[in-house]
Design an enzyme around this catalytic site. Structure first.
Site, PDB file in Angstrom:
ATOM      1  CE  LYS A  78      -2.210   2.706   2.846  1.00 31.54           C
ATOM      2  NZ  LYS A  78      -2.000   3.921   2.002  1.00 31.54           N
ATOM      3  CD  GLU A 111      12.940   4.284   8.322  1.00 26.35           C
ATOM      4  OE1 GLU A 111      13.057   5.364   9.185  1.00 26.35           O
ATOM      5  OE2 GLU A 111      12.964   4.829   7.306  1.00 26.35           O
ATOM      6  CB  CYS A 148      12.973   9.093   8.268  1.00 28.61           C
ATOM      7  SG  CYS A 148      13.923   8.098   7.191  1.00 28.61           S
ATOM      8  CD  GLU A 199      10.218  12.863  11.155  1.00 31.37           C
ATOM      9  OE1 GLU A 199       9.062  12.621  11.507  1.00 31.37           O
ATOM     10  OE2 GLU A 199      11.270  12.684  10.622  1.00 31.37           O
TER      11      GLU A 199
HETATM   12  O1  TXE Z   1       2.450   9.810   7.218  1.00 25.75           O
HETATM   13  P1  TXE Z   1       1.552   8.592   7.622  1.00 25.75           P
HETATM   14  P2  TXE Z   1       1.628  11.622   7.031  1.00 25.75           P
HETATM   15  C1  TXE Z   1       6.273  12.027   9.040  1.00 25.75           C
HETATM   16  C2  TXE Z   1       6.595  13.173   9.149  1.00 25.75           C
HETATM   17  C3  TXE Z   1       5.309  13.781   8.690  1.00 25.75           C
HETATM   18  C4  TXE Z   1       4.333  12.823   9.403  1.00 25.75           C
HETATM   19  C5  TXE Z   1       2.912  12.601   8.822  1.00 25.75           C
HETATM   20  O2  TXE Z   1       6.978  13.817  10.080  1.00 25.75           O
HETATM   21  O3  TXE Z   1       4.995  14.969   8.699  1.00 25.75           O
HETATM   22  O4  TXE Z   1       5.025  11.705   9.413  1.00 25.75           O
HETATM   23  O5  TXE Z   1       2.990  12.145   7.657  1.00 25.75           O
HETATM   24  C6  TXE Z   1      -0.341   4.958   5.808  1.00 25.75           C
HETATM   25  N1  TXE Z   1      -3.256   2.267   9.142  1.00 25.75           N
HETATM   26  N2  TXE Z   1       6.751  11.005   7.982  1.00 25.75           N
HETATM   27  O6  TXE Z   1       0.518  11.709   7.877  1.00 25.75           O
HETATM   28  O7  TXE Z   1       0.256   8.817   8.273  1.00 25.75           O
HETATM   29  C7  TXE Z   1      -0.525   6.209   5.009  1.00 25.75           C
HETATM   30  O8  TXE Z   1      -1.724   6.075   3.796  1.00 25.75           O
HETATM   31  C8  TXE Z   1      -2.348   1.691   8.170  1.00 25.75           C
HETATM   32  C9  TXE Z   1       8.086  10.351   8.191  1.00 25.75           C
HETATM   33  O9  TXE Z   1       1.431  11.812   5.833  1.00 25.75           O
HETATM   34  O10 TXE Z   1       2.610   7.981   8.592  1.00 25.75           O
HETATM   35  C10 TXE Z   1       0.761   6.080   4.137  1.00 25.75           C
HETATM   36  O11 TXE Z   1       0.734   4.978   3.227  1.00 25.75           O
HETATM   37  N3  TXE Z   1      -1.680   2.657   7.441  1.00 25.75           N
HETATM   38  C11 TXE Z   1       8.352   9.387   7.156  1.00 25.75           C
HETATM   39  C12 TXE Z   1       1.709   5.813   5.347  1.00 25.75           C
HETATM   40  O12 TXE Z   1       0.934   4.988   6.386  1.00 25.75           O
HETATM   41  C13 TXE Z   1      -1.733   4.045   7.525  1.00 25.75           C
HETATM   42  C14 TXE Z   1       7.639   9.474   5.925  1.00 25.75           C
HETATM   43  C15 TXE Z   1       2.513   6.838   5.910  1.00 25.75           C
HETATM   44  O13 TXE Z   1       1.573   7.632   6.119  1.00 25.75           O
HETATM   45  C16 TXE Z   1      -2.720   4.315   8.847  1.00 25.75           C
HETATM   46  C17 TXE Z   1       6.335  10.049   5.934  1.00 25.75           C
HETATM   47  C18 TXE Z   1      -3.510   3.527   9.525  1.00 25.75           C
HETATM   48  N4  TXE Z   1      -4.199   3.897  10.525  1.00 25.75           N
HETATM   49  C19 TXE Z   1       5.988  10.686   7.113  1.00 25.75           C
HETATM   50  N5  TXE Z   1      -2.689   5.874   8.650  1.00 25.75           N
HETATM   51  C20 TXE Z   1       9.675   8.605   7.123  1.00 25.75           C
HETATM   52  N6  TXE Z   1       9.792   8.153   8.501  1.00 25.75           N
HETATM   53  O14 TXE Z   1      10.356   8.684   6.210  1.00 25.75           O
HETATM   54  C21 TXE Z   1      -1.793   6.087   7.733  1.00 25.75           C
HETATM   55  N7  TXE Z   1      -1.424   5.134   6.851  1.00 25.75           N
END
Ligand code: TXE
Length: 501
Positions: A186, A260, A294, A393
């Site tokens: 996904k 991660e 990250c 972050e």
């Molecule tokens: O990411 P989400 P978001 C951090 C960064 C950013 C914050 C929020 O600080 O500002 O996270 O970003 C899926 N069950 N990073 O909200 O929600 C979602 O659809 C299952 C760090 O955009 O973490 C997507 O595919 N899946 C980072 C994925 O999770 C779920 C990279 C990431 O989304 C879900 C991105 C649920 N309940 C953001 N809710 C890094 N470590 O590199 C969401 N998703």
């Protein structure tokens, strides 16, 4: 490329799930617009996978794993498939880089030179690794031989983020497939273009049902996937809050996971460091990938003796970063992924000021372009490590600088964080670098080098930066079950229970 972009905005692509060897044709329950953050135009319409479609994808993966040929494929057969995927990515590299750039806003020079080659390399790396990876044998116990072998875990749910969509998701897919698993992928609903294209260009390489795709928002498609009883583990890259919610859901089914998550990595520059290298690296660690990384090293600590010179040079260079259309040659900073991330930057700039930080440059929405979610690359001098810009972050082009005097003091401050992903250290003093490397509570320490990921090593975080490690042995641990088999090599002397005195 501009022509192709215009064409796509006139006729947006359609993003569908891929289940049991074909793209799905179910009528969508929800249509979601996928936006080019530079033009704010729709580039695709995503047909959200419902719980029912997720169910079909998991069943397809389950069937492929339990009954199909992949679970029994030889290492040579798996290597062949992985290398074919590697070749397919490279054969479509230019197109994939273009799609990644119009979907993420990350400059084309970076998607072309870093993201796409890395996505391909992940498959080659794991193809080579599984030829050498093995188990263990213990013979210390007389008469016994204990074998440890690693078997595929089963069906893996692979959830990817939006900041390096193909590169980071490919890492999960390559690891899961290499160790003999089936998977349901996904991607982020914000950035599904390249992962979807991957499914198209590798058509026919894998047996049907081994690799499936679902698309949609976290609370809909993501939740249905991670709570499905047919999956055996979840490998997730994303935010810490989401990671924690997924872990809570997995606890019910006692399912494994690899997380991660975020970071707030310290980048420590001692006065004896190679000044120019440390400066170039600080810019790169804070502003590559539009700062959305990250492992960003954007919590910068500068030793007082060089602070004024370093901060001046850094601020000048940040102010000169070339903001623009990410498709254009020479652009260094593109737009944020969406308007919410841009507003987040602005909120952090305001919170920095209200907590006593000094604005060195940037700090505002970029007004030089008519469209796009641009924010000025920003640097602030923080009054202490306790303010939000040094604690949370930010995930954008935003560096928070602090000045320090003593080694012990700076190591303590670097470790004062809820996160523990990476620690960067710049010094010419070998012994100091060794002391710092062991004192930093982070999954990776980089000495005199900016961001680098070596797949032979594990990448992951201490504390709230995650669970598990990605890379060679780490991925093996993540995507396999460890099995112990103990064999008697001679008749054993056993108590004769119930046989009388
Ligand atoms: O990411 P989400 P978001 C951090 C960064 C950013 C914050 C929020 O600080 O500002 O996270 O970003 C899926 N069950 N990073 O909200 O929600 C979602 O659809 C299952 C760090 O955009 O973490 C997507 O595919 N899946 C980072 C994925 O999770 C779920 C990279 C990431 O989304 C879900 C991105 C649920 N309940 C953001 N809710 C890094 N470590 O590199 C969401 N998703």
């Amino acid at each position: 490329m501009q022509t192709r972009r215009n064409e796509i905005s006139r006729h947006p692509l359609v993003i569908r799930g891929y289940v049991g060897g074909r793209f799905t044709d179910a009528s969508p329950t929800e249509e979601i617009a996928v936006i080019d953050p530079a033009t704010e135009q729709r580039v695709a319409t995503l047909y959200e996978s419902s719980a029912e479609e997720v169910d079909r994808a998991v069943i397809a993966a389950r069937t492929a794993f339990d009954r199909g040929p992949w679970g029994r494929a030889t290492v040579a057969e798996r290597q062949k498939a992985l290398l074919a995927i590697h070749d397919a990515i490279l054969a479509h590299a230019e197109e994939l880089a273009f799609l990644e750039t119009i979907n993420t806003g990350i400059p084309l020079s970076q998607t072309r030179n870093v993201h796409i080659p890395r996505a391909a390399y992940n498959f080659r790396f794991f193809a080579e690794y599984i030829n050498q990876a093995g188990g263990e044998v213990f013979t210390q116990e007389p008469g016994l031989m204990s074998l440890v072998t690693y078997e595929p875990i089963g069906v893996c749910a692979l959830i990817g983020p939006w900041n390096m969509p193909l590169g980071l998701t490919a890492m999960k897919i390559a690891g899961a497939l290499a160790f003999g698993n089936a998977c349901v992928v996904k991607p982020s609903e914000l950035t599904p273009l390249t992962v979807t294209r991957l499914f198209e260009i590798i058509e026919g390489i894998l047996p049907e049902g081994v690799m499936n795709l679902v698309n949609g928002r976290g609370p809909v498609t993501g939740t249905a996937l991670v709570s499905h009883p047919g999956i055996d583990m979840v490998s997730f890259t994303g935010g810490t809050v989401t990671g924690s919610a997924i872990l809570a859901s997995l606890a019910k089914g006692i399912k494994g996971s690899a997380m991660e998550l975020g970071g707030k990595s310290a980048n420590i520059v001692f006065a004896d460091a190679d000044f120019d290298q440390a400066l170039d690296a600080a810019l790169m660690s804070s502003f590559m990938n539009n700062g959305q990384m990250c492992l960003a090293g954007s919590r910068i600590f500068i030793e007082r003796k060089i602070a004024e010179r370093f901060i001046d040079a850094f601020s000048r260079r940040v102010g000169a970063l070339k903001i623009g259309d990410p498709l254009q040659e020479g652009t260094e900073i593109g737009p944020m992924i969406n308007s919410a991330q841009r507003e987040r930057m602005a909120r952090y700039a305001e919170s920095g000021l209200s907590e006593g930080a000094t604005l060195l440059c940037g700090g505002h929405r970029f007004s030089g372009l008519a469209t796009g979610y641009y924010f000025e690359p920003t640097a602030m001098l923080a009054p202490s490590n306790d303010v939000a810009i040094c604690r949370e972050e930010i995930f954008g082009p935003f560096a928070a600088i602090q000045v320090f005097d003593e080694e012990d003091e700076v190591i303590a401050k670097a470790n004062e964080s809820d996160f523990g992903l990476v620690g960067y250290v710049w010094t010419q003093d070998l012994q100091r670098s060794m002391r710092a490397a062991s004192a930093l509570r982070t999954g990776t320490v980089l000495v005199n080098t900016p961001i680098i990921r070596d797949l032979r090593t594990g990448f992951g975080g201490y504390k709230q930066s995650g669970l598990g490690r990605e890379g060679a042995k780490g991925s093996q641990a993540m995507f396999t079950e460890m099995k112990t088999t103990i064999i008697a090599r001679a008749p054993r002397t056993l108590p004769r229970m119930g046989a009388g005195a």
